[in-house]
Motif scaffolding. Structure first.
Motif, PDB file in Angstrom:
ATOM      1  N   THR A  11      15.650 -28.883  36.010  1.00  0.00           N
ATOM      2  CA  THR A  11      16.269 -30.060  35.815  1.00  0.00           C
ATOM      3  C   THR A  11      15.780 -31.110  36.931  1.00  0.00           C
ATOM      4  OG1 THR A  11      18.544 -28.924  35.060  1.00  0.00           O
ATOM      5  CG2 THR A  11      18.679 -31.194  35.894  1.00  0.00           C
ATOM      6  N   LYS A  12      15.539 -30.667  38.201  1.00  0.00           N
ATOM      7  CA  LYS A  12      15.246 -31.394  39.157  1.00  0.00           C
ATOM      8  C   LYS A  12      13.738 -31.866  38.811  1.00  0.00           C
ATOM      9  CE  LYS A  12      17.258 -30.020  43.500  1.00  0.00           C
ATOM     10  NZ  LYS A  12      16.990 -29.276  44.690  1.00  0.00           N
TER      11      LYS A  12
ATOM     12  N   ARG B 139      14.057 -34.796  36.252  1.00  0.00           N
ATOM     13  CA  ARG B 139      14.488 -35.992  36.615  1.00  0.00           C
ATOM     14  C   ARG B 139      13.255 -36.603  37.553  1.00  0.00           C
ATOM     15  NH1 ARG B 139      19.885 -36.856  36.649  1.00  0.00           N
ATOM     16  NH2 ARG B 139      21.201 -34.910  36.316  1.00  0.00           N
ATOM     17  N   HIS B 140      12.226 -35.857  38.212  1.00  0.00           N
ATOM     18  CA  HIS B 140      11.311 -36.389  39.173  1.00  0.00           C
ATOM     19  C   HIS B 140      10.189 -36.917  38.059  1.00  0.00           C
ATOM     20  CE1 HIS B 140       8.393 -36.632  42.070  1.00  0.00           C
ATOM     21  NE2 HIS B 140       7.300 -36.073  41.119  1.00  0.00           N
TER      22      HIS B 140
ATOM     23  N   ARG C 246      11.290 -40.302  36.686  1.00  0.00           N
ATOM     24  CA  ARG C 246      11.203 -41.507  37.877  1.00  0.00           C
ATOM     25  C   ARG C 246       9.989 -41.904  37.890  1.00  0.00           C
ATOM     26  NH1 ARG C 246      15.052 -38.391  40.363  1.00  0.00           N
ATOM     27  NH2 ARG C 246      13.483 -37.617  41.834  1.00  0.00           N
TER      28      ARG C 246
ATOM     29  N   PRO D 146      14.575 -42.697  31.552  1.00  0.00           N
ATOM     30  CA  PRO D 146      15.737 -42.420  32.509  1.00  0.00           C
ATOM     31  C   PRO D 146      17.053 -43.075  32.105  1.00  0.00           C
ATOM     32  CG  PRO D 146      13.853 -43.424  33.550  1.00  0.00           C
ATOM     33  CD  PRO D 146      13.632 -43.363  32.068  1.00  0.00           C
TER      34      PRO D 146
ATOM     35  N   TYR E 289      21.355 -34.415  28.810  1.00  0.00           N
ATOM     36  CA  TYR E 289      22.257 -33.964  29.874  1.00  0.00           C
ATOM     37  C   TYR E 289      21.997 -32.445  30.067  1.00  0.00           C
ATOM     38  CZ  TYR E 289      26.041 -31.941  27.225  1.00  0.00           C
ATOM     39  OH  TYR E 289      26.910 -31.322  26.394  1.00  0.00           O
TER      40      TYR E 289
ATOM     41  N   HIS F  29      26.044 -37.903  36.810  1.00  0.00           N
ATOM     42  CA  HIS F  29      25.203 -37.162  37.579  1.00  0.00           C
ATOM     43  C   HIS F  29      24.604 -35.964  36.801  1.00  0.00           C
ATOM     44  CE1 HIS F  29      27.230 -33.562  38.491  1.00  0.00           C
ATOM     45  NE2 HIS F  29      28.563 -34.142  38.793  1.00  0.00           N
TER      46      HIS F  29
ATOM     47  N   ILE G 200      20.531 -36.824  32.190  1.00  0.00           N
ATOM     48  CA  ILE G 200      19.221 -37.043  32.720  1.00  0.00           C
ATOM     49  C   ILE G 200      18.576 -38.090  32.123  1.00  0.00           C
ATOM     50  CG2 ILE G 200      16.921 -35.792  32.763  1.00  0.00           C
ATOM     51  CD1 ILE G 200      18.601 -33.204  32.621  1.00  0.00           C
TER      52      ILE G 200
END
Length: 157
Positions: A6-7, A10-11, A14, A42, A56, A97, A100
């Motif tokens: 998941t991280k 997100r990275h 971005r 995003p 999500y 939060h 995603i």
């Protein structure tokens, strides 16, 4: 799926501005078909409209892409209500939060009936139909259930 994946998503969102993922499952059938590549951008709370498809991570860190129906406030917390087109009930409400990304587009289907039906099922008319006509969702749910039984070699009820 783990928190690390998941991280990473997100990275990537971005840094790259989008991420392409193949669809898994049948909860958004026929708008999103198994294996169809979906491009997510995003998530921005200010650009979220009912009918958008949001990506999500649920409490088990599984990725889910379902249609956004609206928000509800509980104890000064905004929760997002999402539901798959062929699911009978909404998902457990999610926090901002957990979201995603937002579906921007899907790769075009190159062959078969899906090539001709994709614009219909991906459009605003389809969105309004599944969001405001419960009999359509019930029919889709039955159809997907029978289809999955047949694929598994079972018999329909």
């Amino acid at each position: 799926m783990s928190k690390d994946v998941t991280k990473l998503l997100r990275h990537t969102l971005r840094k790259q501005g989008f991420v392409d993922l193949p669809a898994q499952g049948y909860s958004m059938f026929p708008a999103i078909r198994q294996g169809r590549v979906c491009r997510f951008v995003p998530f921005e709370e200010s650009e979220c409209s009912p009918g958008d498809v949001m990506l999500y991570a649920n409490d088990s860190h599984q990725l889910v892409a379902h249609r956004y129906y609206g928000t509800r406030r509980i104890d000064h917390t905004t929760l997002y209500v999402l539901k798959g087109d062929s699911n009978l009930y909404p998902d457990e409400a999610v926090h901002a939060h957990q979201i995603i990304g937002k579906l921007q587009r899907m790769a075009a289907e190159e062959h078969g009936l899906g090539r001709w039906l994709s614009p219909l099922f991906g459009g605003s008319l389809w969105c309004k139909l599944v969001m405001h006509a419960p009999p359509v969702t019930r029919w889709l749910h039955r159809y997907v259930h029978r289809r999955r039984l047949l694929q598994a070699g079972g018999e329909t009820p």
